[in-house]
Scaffold this active site. Structure first.
Site, mmCIF file in Angstrom:
data_model
loop_
_atom_site.group_PDB
_atom_site.id
_atom_site.type_symbol
_atom_site.label_atom_id
_atom_site.label_comp_id
_atom_site.label_asym_id
_atom_site.label_seq_id
_atom_site.Cartn_x
_atom_site.Cartn_y
_atom_site.Cartn_z
ATOM 1 N N HIS A 30 -174.386 -10.090 46.722
ATOM 2 C CA HIS A 30 -174.652 -8.815 46.604
ATOM 3 C C HIS A 30 -176.375 -8.632 45.534
ATOM 4 C CE1 HIS A 30 -174.362 -4.668 45.596
ATOM 5 N NE2 HIS A 30 -174.044 -5.136 44.601
ATOM 6 N N ARG A 36 -175.053 -2.534 53.869
ATOM 7 C CA ARG A 36 -173.806 -1.938 52.547
ATOM 8 C C ARG A 36 -174.138 -0.996 52.103
ATOM 9 N NH1 ARG A 36 -172.928 -7.324 51.378
ATOM 10 N NH2 ARG A 36 -173.806 -6.510 49.355
ATOM 11 N N ARG A 74 -171.078 -11.917 39.073
ATOM 12 C CA ARG A 74 -170.227 -10.612 38.731
ATOM 13 C C ARG A 74 -168.768 -11.254 39.740
ATOM 14 N NH1 ARG A 74 -171.278 -4.577 40.669
ATOM 15 N NH2 ARG A 74 -170.852 -6.396 42.911
ATOM 16 N N LYS A 131 -166.145 3.469 47.723
ATOM 17 C CA LYS A 131 -165.490 3.139 46.461
ATOM 18 C C LYS A 131 -166.079 4.342 44.940
ATOM 19 C CE LYS A 131 -169.601 1.027 44.858
ATOM 20 N NZ LYS A 131 -170.381 -0.361 44.645
ATOM 21 N N TYR A 171 -169.697 23.918 17.642
ATOM 22 C CA TYR A 171 -168.964 23.142 16.621
ATOM 23 C C TYR A 171 -170.105 22.817 15.553
ATOM 24 C CZ TYR A 171 -164.675 22.756 19.294
ATOM 25 O OH TYR A 171 -163.370 23.330 20.139
ATOM 26 N N CYS A 214 -168.704 20.896 24.240
ATOM 27 C CA CYS A 214 -167.697 21.361 24.164
ATOM 28 C C CYS A 214 -166.745 20.879 25.447
ATOM 29 C CB CYS A 214 -166.867 22.517 23.690
ATOM 30 S SG CYS A 214 -168.233 23.015 23.125
ATOM 31 N N MET A 215 -165.126 20.620 25.027
ATOM 32 C CA MET A 215 -164.693 19.732 26.025
ATOM 33 C C MET A 215 -164.819 20.241 27.760
ATOM 34 S SD MET A 215 -160.296 18.817 25.932
ATOM 35 C CE MET A 215 -160.648 18.426 24.639
ATOM 36 N N ASP A 216 -164.672 21.904 27.367
ATOM 37 C CA ASP A 216 -164.191 22.879 28.530
ATOM 38 C C ASP A 216 -165.615 23.796 29.026
ATOM 39 O OD1 ASP A 216 -162.207 21.285 28.937
ATOM 40 O OD2 ASP A 216 -161.319 22.876 28.185
#
Ligand SMILES: *Cc1c(COP(=O)(O)O)cnc(C)c1O
Length: 820
Positions: free
Chosen positions: A616, A673, A587, A489, A714, A762-764
């Site tokens: 589970h 699993r 769940r 998954k 920043y 930062c973002m990137d």
């Protein structure tokens, strides 16, 4: 080719021929893996039996693929295979070894046997790089050095060879005697004996003693006196190297420059030097070992000096990347020989996501005597691996390979890599797997770069071999009959989808499980045929579920009723489903109190076929919750018993996840699993020798010198208090690097050294303080996490768990898969 008929083989292996088919003649190829059938008619399949697998179970598969000759160690009903011959032996592994040992005795050439803890493969590959124009060399493929790998390596020896180089690796006492018999080296090499490996020996002395058994009939043993005590081998000459006078090869100086090292030495009356393009100690040691071999073999130094300068790192990696127009690229443009081609073609075949397979192949560097036969073998290999298209680079492949291709393979030829590069835009590449394979001089790497998808330099590397070994490590804890459901998954925990599923399918996992229907559909479209359980089957996806033969998890009455109506409407009967019981996780799942009503629905018409019932565990990793875990198991037992009696048939039962498998193997039921454990993440990672399979890496975009009073990033959060060096790296929170690791909380590794994050993430991009680090330059690689800096550590620093960090890596980060 030396020939072995069945009678001779039987005699060598002391086998009884329990069935002999008419007309089958010679054994040319030895086979131990029914998935790897290449030359069925001339192959002898050994049904090797280990704790987990019984090779006899795969006879049918091999027979169906055309294999007609089998070595077995127990009686089977051979009448089922009327066209095959069967040789019965007491131990198929021993028989394989005996046959290889016999084969070895037919050659009187120098045979080098290499053992030691580290460097075996590098020394072997470097000797090949240094000597392959001087000798016709046969060597172990990859690092085939085990009880099975060694016989297969030795079996490759043929009359045209003038030098053999084989590795021997052992993990337990008494294994080396067998390998000695098979390799029978005339020249032994002992690389260093490290402490690092847990190799299953009482102490270093026992290990050394065991390893030396490889040399019991050698003429000479080559080793370094720097790290090892002189060996006490009876009647065996030594050719040692070290700084001390008295060694046959005396090292005088080792001078490291920026990217090269010059080693001066004297041997007898000559004093000379070699230069290698490496500066690390391990490479220097391995290169000197190779030098010692050259001196011992009396290869004229001027013939290898230049080759030392050209030594290349040994890349045992086969990399898989996504390419332009939905292609998959396997780049193996570093070596060109038959055994590595076979390995690469096997990977091509294992990755079944595209039907179309193209190979781009350069000329191999071969002697005139080798050429014709080698290109003939290549033509056969391409056909057997169902390659549809071949692009050749260079005059020899064009002249000698193309005319031998089967009609099913279309081909195009180019005189040079440059010529192919020029025309590459006009060649249609789409929805296919492309293997690049060539001699280094052809620099096919430049073609790979044109075909690969362009993305930024942050990559997530996935070590497929480590995943394989991690799964095996879990299997060791289980009964041989216990099945494995691999949880893939969330893009296989962030690591990819069909690439991992293909590996799992190849490893014969029993089941896959995904979270949503569309994940299952994607796997089916990529050619995955294993049964797939869908844990969250939403009613709008029922059509797709059935079209793609996916098996839903039913966990509530609403989903049960919805699916029942759907099946009724479609007129489908006996559809495979899985029932989830809630035993305390709270769940998804039916509560124990709901089972009676559940049975009423399941039995009122024959439209469901319950494949499995499962639950589970909420806290399988937590010792303080073991009582709760056992209570969950007891509720699960009750539920299964009730359902089995009421349904009147049995089904698979499963409860354990990865940590449950390790901590509660008694709860393994019929299947476990596995999720995160496949990637080497576990509290028991050290004990089980798990390996972290994911490495997130990036590169340095810029380096700056800053003075006290200046700030970084920043809101000026990174404050410089002393003259500092700051590196900006190409990864940010948009890639999945947690933003709360800023301002000194997290760190990355640059050349193995810790570099704390300075300022906010930062973002990137992210800035690292590299003031105290040495030898760092722009473009250098930075490890964000991986075996050296565990994702678990990074997750802890960020206040979360490895699962979240792994699955949070943005899909824009390129995934690169490799096998070692
Ligand atoms: C994700 C998942 C697993 C695997 O858990 P790991 O801790 O990663 O081994 C097992 N079972 C179910 C139902 C899951 O959702």
């Amino acid at each position: 080719m030396l020939h072995y008929n069945i009678q001779l083989v039987a005699e060598i292996m002391q086998a009884r021929i329990v069935q002999q088919a008419a007309g089958n003649s010679y054994v040319e190829h030895l086979l131990i893996d029914s998935r790897r059938v290449i030359h069925p008619t001339a192959a002898l399949f050994f049904a090797i039996t280990t704790n987990r697998r019984d090779g006899h179970d795969f006879i049918k598969e091999a027979y169906n693929k055309g294999v007609r000759c089998f070595a077995i160690q127990k009686e089977i009903d051979t009448r089922l295979f009327p066209e095959a011959s069967f040789l019965l032996v007491t131990d198929t592994l021993k028989a394989l070894q005996q046959l290889a040992a016999y084969h070895r005795r037919r050659f009187a050439i120098p045979v080098i046997g290499i053992t030691g803890s580290n460097g075996k493969t590098i020394v072997k590959e470097w000797l090949y790089q240094l000597l392959n124009e001087h000798y016709s060399i046969v060597r172990s493929p990859k690092s085939y050095n085990s009880q099975v790998g060694v016989p297969l390596s030795v079996w490759q020896m043929q009359p045209q060879h003038t030098l053999a180089i084989f590795e021997a690796g052992i993990s337990q006492k008494h294994e080396m005697e067998a390998l000695q018999q098979i390799i029978a080296p005339t020249i032994g090499i002992l690389t260093n004996i490290g402490e690092a490996h847990a190799e299953g020996f009482a102490d270093a002395a026992e290990k050394l003693n065991e390893k030396q058994k490889l040399f019991s009939s050698a003429e000479t043993v080559i080793f370094s006196t720097e790290k090892l005590q002189p060996l006490s081998l009876n009647n065996i000459a030594v050719y040692s190297w070290g700084f001390a006078a008295g060694n046959p090869l005396v090292i005088q100086t080792i001078n490291k420059h920026l990217s090269e090292t010059t080693i001066t030495f004297s041997a007898g009356v000559t004093t000379n030097s070699i230069t290698i393009p490496f500066v690390d100690d391990a490479s220097i040691e391995n290169a000197i070992t190779c030098l010692a071999v050259c001196m011992y073999l009396q290869v004229p130094l001027q013939r290898v000096q230049e080759k030392f300068l050209q030594l290349r790192p040994v890349s045992l990696r086969l990399e898989l990347k996504s390419g332009i127009h939905n292609t998959t690229i396997i780049n193996d443009s570093y070596s060109a020989d038959l055994s590595s081609l076979t390995i690469a073609l096997n990977m091509l075949q294992q990755q079944g996501q595209h039907v179309q397979r193209t190979v781009i192949l350069s000329d191999f560097q071969l002697t005139a005597e080798q050429e014709v036969a080698t290109y003939r073998s290549i033509a056969e290999l391409l056909q057997q691996h169902h390659v549809q298209r071949l692009l050749t680079v260079g005059p020899r492949t064009k002249a000698l390979l193309v005319p031998q291709l089967s009609a099913a393979i279309s081909s195009m030829s180019f005189d040079s890599t440059a010529a192919l590069e020029q025309q590459i835009d006009s060649i249609p590449f789409q929805n296919e797997t492309i293997l690049l394979k060539g001699a280094r001089v052809f620099e096919l790497d430049s073609i790979a770069q044109l075909l690969e998808q362009k993305t930024h330099q942050t990559v997530l590397e996935i070590n497929l071999s480590a995943i394989t070994r991690n799964i095996r490590a879990h299997q060791q804890l289980l009964k041989p009959s216990t099945k494995i459901m691999a949880m893939v998954k969330a893009f296989s925990y962030g690591s990819g989808s069909y690439e991992i599923a293909n590996l799992l399918q190849f490893m014969k996992a029993d089941y896959l499980a995904v979270a949503f229907t569309d994940e299952g559909v994607a796997l089916r479209k990529a050619g995955i045929s294993l049964p797939i359980m869908v844990m969250n089957p939403e009613p709008v996806t029922f059509d797709a579920l059935i079209d793609y033969n996916l098996e839903p998890e039913l966990f509530s009455f609403s989903i049960l009723h919805a699916f029942e109506s759907f099946l009724e409407k479609e007129g489908i009967n006996s559809y495979p489903v899985h029932i989830k019981i809630d035993t305390g996780m709270h769940r998804l799942g039916f509560m124990p109190s709901e089972l009676q009503e559940l049975v009423a629905v399941l039995t009122r018409q024959p439209i469901f076929s319950v494949q499995s019932v499962f639950s589970h565990l909420a806290a399988s990793e937590d010792p303080s919750e073991d009582a709760f875990t056992l209570q969950q198991a007891s509720l699960f037992d009750d539920a299964c018993r009730y359902l089995e009696t009421s349904l009147g048939y049995s089904f698979l039962k499963h409860l354990d996840n990865s940590s449950g498998t390790i901590r509660h193997p008694q709860l393994q039921y019929d299947m476990v699993r596995l999720g995160i454990g496949m990637y080497g993440i576990s509290p028991a990672a050290v004990k089980l020798q798990l390996e972290e399979a994911l490495t997130l890496k990036t590169t340095i975009a810029q380096i700056k010198q800053l003075q006290p009073g200046e700030t970084v990033g920043y809101n000026r959060r990174g404050i410089i208090t002393k003259p500092s060096v700051i590196a900006t790296v190409r990864i940010g929170y948009a890639d999945g690097y947690p933003r709360n690791l800023g301002n000194g909380i997290g760190h990355m590794l640059v050349h193995g050294q810790k570099a704390p994050v300075i300022g906010t993430v930062c973002m990137d991009m992210t800035m690292l303080d590299i003031t105290d680090l040495t030898d760092v330059k722009e473009g250098d690689e930075v490890i964000v996490f991986g075996p050296q800096l565990s994702v678990t550590t990074v997750a802890k620093q960020s206040g979360t768990i490895a699962y979240e960090v792994m699955t949070g890596i943005n899909q824009r980060v390129k995934r690169v898969y490799f096998e070692e």
